[in-house]
Design an enzyme around this catalytic site. Sequence first.
Site, mmCIF file in Angstrom:
data_model
loop_
_atom_site.group_PDB
_atom_site.id
_atom_site.type_symbol
_atom_site.label_atom_id
_atom_site.label_comp_id
_atom_site.label_asym_id
_atom_site.label_seq_id
_atom_site.Cartn_x
_atom_site.Cartn_y
_atom_site.Cartn_z
ATOM 1 N N ASP A 107 0.841 -1.191 0.000
ATOM 2 C CA ASP A 107 0.000 0.000 0.000
ATOM 3 C C ASP A 107 0.880 1.246 0.000
ATOM 4 O O ASP A 107 2.039 1.204 0.448
ATOM 5 C CB ASP A 107 -0.889 0.041 1.257
HETATM 6 N N1 URA Z 1 -1.068 -5.931 3.909
HETATM 7 C C1 URA Z 1 -1.599 -4.689 3.937
HETATM 8 O O1 URA Z 1 -2.629 -4.454 4.540
HETATM 9 N N2 URA Z 1 -0.940 -3.733 3.274
HETATM 10 C C2 URA Z 1 0.208 -3.920 2.614
HETATM 11 O O2 URA Z 1 0.769 -2.987 2.037
HETATM 12 C C3 URA Z 1 0.749 -5.222 2.604
HETATM 13 C C4 URA Z 1 0.082 -6.217 3.263
#
Ligand code: URA
Length: 274
Positions: A107
Amino acid sequence: MEEKELRLDKFLADMGKGTRSRLKEDIRKGRISVNGEVVKNADKKIRIPKDEVLFDGKPVSYVAMEYFMLNKPQGVLSATEDRRRRTVLDLIDQKKRKDLFPVGRLDADTEGLLLITNDGALSHKLLAPKSHVDKVYFARCAGKVPESAAASFAEGLLLPDGFQCLPAVLEILSVTENGETENKKTKSRETEYKKEENGKTGNEKAEGVKTETEVLLTIREGKFHQVKRMMEAVGCPVLFLKRLSMGPLTLDESLKPGEYRPLTKQELELLKQV
Ligand code: URA
């Protein structure tokens, strides 16, 4: 190295020297020489790595595959290009190839290990659900993660939206309540993660949070917002998230967020064994 043949325009385009049509022009204008002779036809076959190609007198060496370990910073997208925001590819300024991509996504507000390559086969293997590659995350979460959560995670958590998670390993590192921290694991490990976060407000989502838990979470799948959804399901939204490893590849802690380096031969060999 195994010998390989490529058309001159493709050879140059792969090395990011321009578009095929633009390169055809450059070739026609006599800007490229091969083994000391100017070559004006774009379909001339280049024998790699035997032939010496010069573009405006500067050598162009061919690299078939590139592999970089990036410590992805917050605020950067795990994409190859974006019209408005910086992407992880914008950070790799030493790249030779123009067809690099991130292996999977983090993310925008997640930090940590991201592999950047143009090796489609390796990427496919690492991301294929059946490969069950372990991904380890460090998370700081709002609230107190109940001790019982580890058992629910180990069984396979059922998320409120009906998604059935694969078994995962949850390790509670520390709980901070009203400024008092109780370490559940060895102090050295806990302070190691704390150090990285110093001065960071990044993805703090719950201001004025009094109780926080730091955890390590190992998952074998990579669904959208998976860690955030899992922690939310036990009542502890994620405030800070960082990926520490993916299969045999562990984040080089000397890389600050935004920094990267090529994979070592040994790292690559281990990855290829997945
Ligand atoms: N899980 C999440 O919630 N976000 C990420 O970026 C990676 C794994």
